[in-house]
Design a protein around this motif. Sequence first.
Motif, mmCIF file in Angstrom:
data_model
loop_
_atom_site.group_PDB
_atom_site.id
_atom_site.type_symbol
_atom_site.label_atom_id
_atom_site.label_comp_id
_atom_site.label_asym_id
_atom_site.label_seq_id
_atom_site.Cartn_x
_atom_site.Cartn_y
_atom_site.Cartn_z
ATOM 1 N N GLN A 35 0.808 -1.105 -0.119
ATOM 2 C CA GLN A 35 0.029 0.097 0.022
ATOM 3 C C GLN A 35 0.816 1.244 0.089
ATOM 4 O O GLN A 35 2.099 1.292 0.627
ATOM 5 C CB GLN A 35 -0.763 0.042 1.138
ATOM 6 C CG GLN A 35 -1.974 -1.141 1.458
ATOM 7 C CD GLN A 35 -2.787 -1.037 2.454
ATOM 8 O OE1 GLN A 35 -3.487 -0.035 2.753
ATOM 9 N NE2 GLN A 35 -2.870 -2.062 3.291
ATOM 10 N N SER A 130 3.215 -4.274 3.840
ATOM 11 C CA SER A 130 1.674 -4.192 4.149
ATOM 12 C C SER A 130 1.192 -5.304 4.738
ATOM 13 O O SER A 130 0.450 -5.181 5.699
ATOM 14 C CB SER A 130 1.072 -3.576 3.091
ATOM 15 O OG SER A 130 1.756 -2.335 2.508
ATOM 16 N N ASN A 135 -3.051 -2.835 9.302
ATOM 17 C CA ASN A 135 -4.285 -2.969 9.263
ATOM 18 C C ASN A 135 -5.079 -2.227 8.084
ATOM 19 O O ASN A 135 -5.859 -2.838 7.319
ATOM 20 C CB ASN A 135 -5.025 -2.478 10.455
ATOM 21 C CG ASN A 135 -4.842 -3.334 11.845
ATOM 22 O OD1 ASN A 135 -4.949 -4.443 11.631
ATOM 23 N ND2 ASN A 135 -4.571 -2.613 13.014
ATOM 24 N N ASP A 136 -4.369 -0.756 8.151
ATOM 25 C CA ASP A 136 -4.893 -0.200 6.874
ATOM 26 C C ASP A 136 -4.058 0.970 6.780
ATOM 27 O O ASP A 136 -3.220 1.364 7.652
ATOM 28 C CB ASP A 136 -6.629 0.261 6.737
ATOM 29 C CG ASP A 136 -6.879 1.029 8.102
ATOM 30 O OD1 ASP A 136 -5.781 1.761 8.517
ATOM 31 O OD2 ASP A 136 -7.791 0.681 8.493
ATOM 32 N N MET A 138 -4.419 5.141 5.580
ATOM 33 C CA MET A 138 -5.484 6.183 5.428
ATOM 34 C C MET A 138 -4.934 7.536 4.946
ATOM 35 O O MET A 138 -3.835 8.103 5.496
ATOM 36 C CB MET A 138 -6.312 6.521 6.579
ATOM 37 C CG MET A 138 -6.993 5.522 7.137
ATOM 38 S SD MET A 138 -7.777 5.905 8.801
ATOM 39 C CE MET A 138 -6.163 5.455 9.895
ATOM 40 N N SER A 355 -10.030 -8.987 2.910
ATOM 41 C CA SER A 355 -11.324 -8.426 3.489
ATOM 42 C C SER A 355 -11.460 -8.902 5.153
ATOM 43 O O SER A 355 -10.609 -9.731 5.673
ATOM 44 C CB SER A 355 -12.741 -9.180 2.736
ATOM 45 O OG SER A 355 -12.404 -8.529 1.580
ATOM 46 N N LYS A 411 -13.098 -5.549 0.753
ATOM 47 C CA LYS A 411 -11.999 -4.720 1.160
ATOM 48 C C LYS A 411 -12.264 -3.097 0.981
ATOM 49 O O LYS A 411 -12.020 -2.137 1.676
ATOM 50 C CB LYS A 411 -10.731 -5.268 0.829
ATOM 51 C CG LYS A 411 -10.391 -5.113 -0.540
ATOM 52 C CD LYS A 411 -8.960 -5.695 -0.811
ATOM 53 C CE LYS A 411 -8.642 -5.741 -2.451
ATOM 54 N NZ LYS A 411 -7.222 -6.105 -2.538
ATOM 55 N N GLU A 414 -15.311 -1.904 3.042
ATOM 56 C CA GLU A 414 -14.661 -1.746 4.402
ATOM 57 C C GLU A 414 -14.119 -0.258 4.441
ATOM 58 O O GLU A 414 -14.136 0.382 5.256
ATOM 59 C CB GLU A 414 -13.969 -2.777 4.787
ATOM 60 C CG GLU A 414 -13.488 -2.754 6.077
ATOM 61 C CD GLU A 414 -12.718 -3.799 6.640
ATOM 62 O OE1 GLU A 414 -12.114 -3.608 7.699
ATOM 63 O OE2 GLU A 414 -12.958 -4.735 6.125
ATOM 64 N N LYS A 415 -13.318 -0.375 3.250
ATOM 65 C CA LYS A 415 -12.301 0.939 3.149
ATOM 66 C C LYS A 415 -13.082 2.387 3.050
ATOM 67 O O LYS A 415 -12.919 3.138 3.842
ATOM 68 C CB LYS A 415 -11.345 0.634 1.796
ATOM 69 C CG LYS A 415 -10.499 1.952 1.938
ATOM 70 C CD LYS A 415 -9.392 1.835 0.905
ATOM 71 C CE LYS A 415 -8.392 0.769 1.030
ATOM 72 N NZ LYS A 415 -7.635 0.283 -0.045
ATOM 73 N N LYS A 418 -14.894 3.205 6.308
ATOM 74 C CA LYS A 418 -14.180 3.620 7.566
ATOM 75 C C LYS A 418 -14.006 5.016 7.072
ATOM 76 O O LYS A 418 -13.503 5.829 8.086
ATOM 77 C CB LYS A 418 -12.886 2.953 7.458
ATOM 78 C CG LYS A 418 -13.114 1.331 8.200
ATOM 79 C CD LYS A 418 -11.476 0.628 8.206
ATOM 80 C CE LYS A 418 -11.603 -0.396 9.078
ATOM 81 N NZ LYS A 418 -10.404 -1.338 9.008
#
Length: 654
Positions: A35, A130, A135-136, A138, A355, A411, A414-415, A418
Motif C-alpha cells: 500500500q 503491508s 491494518n490499513d 488512510m 477483507s 475490502k 470496508e475502506k 471507514k
Amino acid sequence: MNKQALISITAPASGKLLTLSKVPDPVFSQGLMGQGFAIEPNSSDIVAPVSGTVTLVSDTKHAFGIKTNDGADILVHLGIDTVELKGAPFEVLIKQGDIVTSGQSVVKMNLKMIQDAGKSTTVILAVTNSNDILNDLMITGTSEVKGGQIVAVMNVKETENQTTTKSGNKYDQLATEIIKNVGGAENINSLIHCITRLRFYLKDESKANTAVIENLDGVITVAKAGGQYQVVIGQAVVDVYDAVIKQIGPGFTNDAATAEAVAQTTKDAKKVHGVWPNVKQGVNNFIGVLTASMIPIIGILAGSGILKGILAALTGFKVLSATSGTYVILNAVGDATFYFLPVVLGFTAAKKLGSDPIVLGIVGGILIYPQIVTLAGKASTASTNFLGVPTTLVSYVSSVFPIIVAAWLGKYVEKFLKKIIPTYLRSVFVPILEALILSLVIFIGVGPIVTVISKGLSAGLVSIYNFSPALSGLILGGLYQTMVIFGLHWGLIPIVINDIATNGHSYINSILSITMVAQGGAVLAVFLKTKNKKLKEMSLAAAISAFCGVTEPALYGVNLKYKRVFVVASIASAIGGALTGFLRVDNYALSGALIGFPAFITPGVGIGSNFYGYLISHYATLLISVVLVYLFGYTDKMLAKRNDPMNVENVKVA
C-alpha cells in the motif's frame, strides 16, 4: 494482548498527491509492492517520509528504504524507469544504516534531467510489508501537498512487548530453513533478488530439497531458470533476502546483479499491456483466489464426497433407508461442508483477498439463510423486491462464485465505510453495514444475472438435446464443470429433478455424471504421473471423491490450479458426453459417477442395454481422460509455475 500503533507519513516531496492506482507502473499501481501513494513533484527536494533507519540506498540512487521503529518498511522510488539513468539525476545525502527523522532532506532530484531523458518524475511511496503489519493506510492529504506535510496515517498491528523483532524472527526462521534446504551455505555461489524472488546460484542444484522449500510458510513456489534456483517469496522478498545474507554473510551478495534483476523484472511487468494479457491476468487471478480459498478445506471436501458416495451406493442397493436415523446423521456429516460452503469460503477467501473474514463468513450465512433458501426454491416466491428494487432469489447452498465476488468487494466496501464513519462508531456500524451492502450486491446484482444466464443456457442445451443427443452431450459435457464454477449449473438441476419426478428418468443427468468421471480421471492421471508427495496424496483423494459424485476437491484442489489439466479434462468430458448422448444412456435417480451405477439399472428390467451403455460411456471417458491428461495435460514442471504473484517474471529471466 494486541494493540495498534498509528504512524504518520509525511510527503517525501512537494507536488500533486496521487493514489497508487493512477501510477503508470503495474508493479506499484496493482499494489504488488504494498500500500502507499505517489506524488508528482514540483521541486527537487526529497525528504524522509518517516523517522527510522535507512535500510536501502540503491546503487543507481533512484530508490531508498527506511524501517520505522514499529517495523514498517517504507520504500521511496524516485521516478519511473529512472534506474536506466544510472544515478545521474540524483544527489543522495544518506547512506544505509543512517538514522533519519521525518522531514529530513535525503535526496536532491534533478527533475529537468529526468524529463529530458523522457522519463516520469513521479515519486512513489510503498509500505512493502503491508500484508504483514498494516491494518490499513488512510490518505489524509489534499491534492496539493508540501514536502514534510502529513499526508497519510498507517494503522500498524503491534503485539505487546514485541515490535520489529517479531517480524525479524519470522524472516530469520524462514531464511534458516531456506539455507538448509538449498544445501547449506557451502552449496551457494551467490544470491541476488528481484521484486518477488530470491535467486540463488547454486554449486549443485540436486542438493536442494525443492519439495520442502515449496511447503515452507512464506514461500509461494520454486522455479529453475537461467542457471538460477529461484525461491518465489512475494512482497516480503527484501526482508527474507536480508535475513539470508545476515546468516551466510555479505560475501555472497552481488548488488549490481540484484539491481539489474529488479530493473528487468519491473520493465517486463510494464510490457504486459493490451486487452488479452489483462483478460488472461484477470482469469489467472480469479482462479488463484478460487484455488487458494478452497485449499484449506480440500481434505474435508474429499472425505465428505467419499462418504456421500458410499451412502448413495448403500441406498441404491436398499441396504440403508434414506429415512433412517443412521442415514440422516451420516448424510449430515457428509453434506454439511457442501451446504455451508459459502460460509467457509467467505472466511478463507476474505483472508486471501484482505477483507474481514468474520464479516464475509456472516455474508455466507446470509446467502444460505433457511427462509431465503425456501423462498428461492419456489417459482411463486423467488421473485421479490428490496425497498422496491425487484430481484430474484437464488439458492446459494454449495455455491462458490458469489461469495468470492463478495470477498473481493469486501475490502473496498470496508475502506469506504471507514472513511465516512467516525472512529468511535466503526466497531459497531462498519461490520453490519458491510454485511448488508455485500449481501445486497449478491441478491440484487449477481443473483438475477446468474439466474438469467443459467436459464438461457439450460433452455439452449435442452433444445440442442432434442435436436441431437450426441451434439448436446458434446457441448454439455465440455461446458458443465465450467458452469459449476460460476454457479450457472443451477438452471439444469430443476430440469433433471423434474425429468426424474415426472418421467422416471433423465438423459441429461447421464451427461452430468460423465463430467464427474472426466474430472476424476484427470486427477487420477496427475496422481499417476506426479512425483510430488503432497500433490499425489491430494490427487488420489480428489479422484475418489469425484468418482463418488463430488468434483469440488478435483476442480479446486488440482485441475483449475494447473489450468491445462482442467482444459484437457473438459475435452475428455465433451467426448464422453457425445458418446453418452449417442448411446442415449438414461439415468433413473439423482446419482451418478462410478459409485452411482445402480441409478443406471432400468427399473423393472434390470441390467440391460442401458446399463451396458453406462459402462461403455463412463469407463471409456475415464480411460480417455486419464490418457489425455497423462500425455498432454500435466507435467511436474508445472509445479514451478503455479501461483507466482508476478507472472510477468515468466516473460524473461534476468
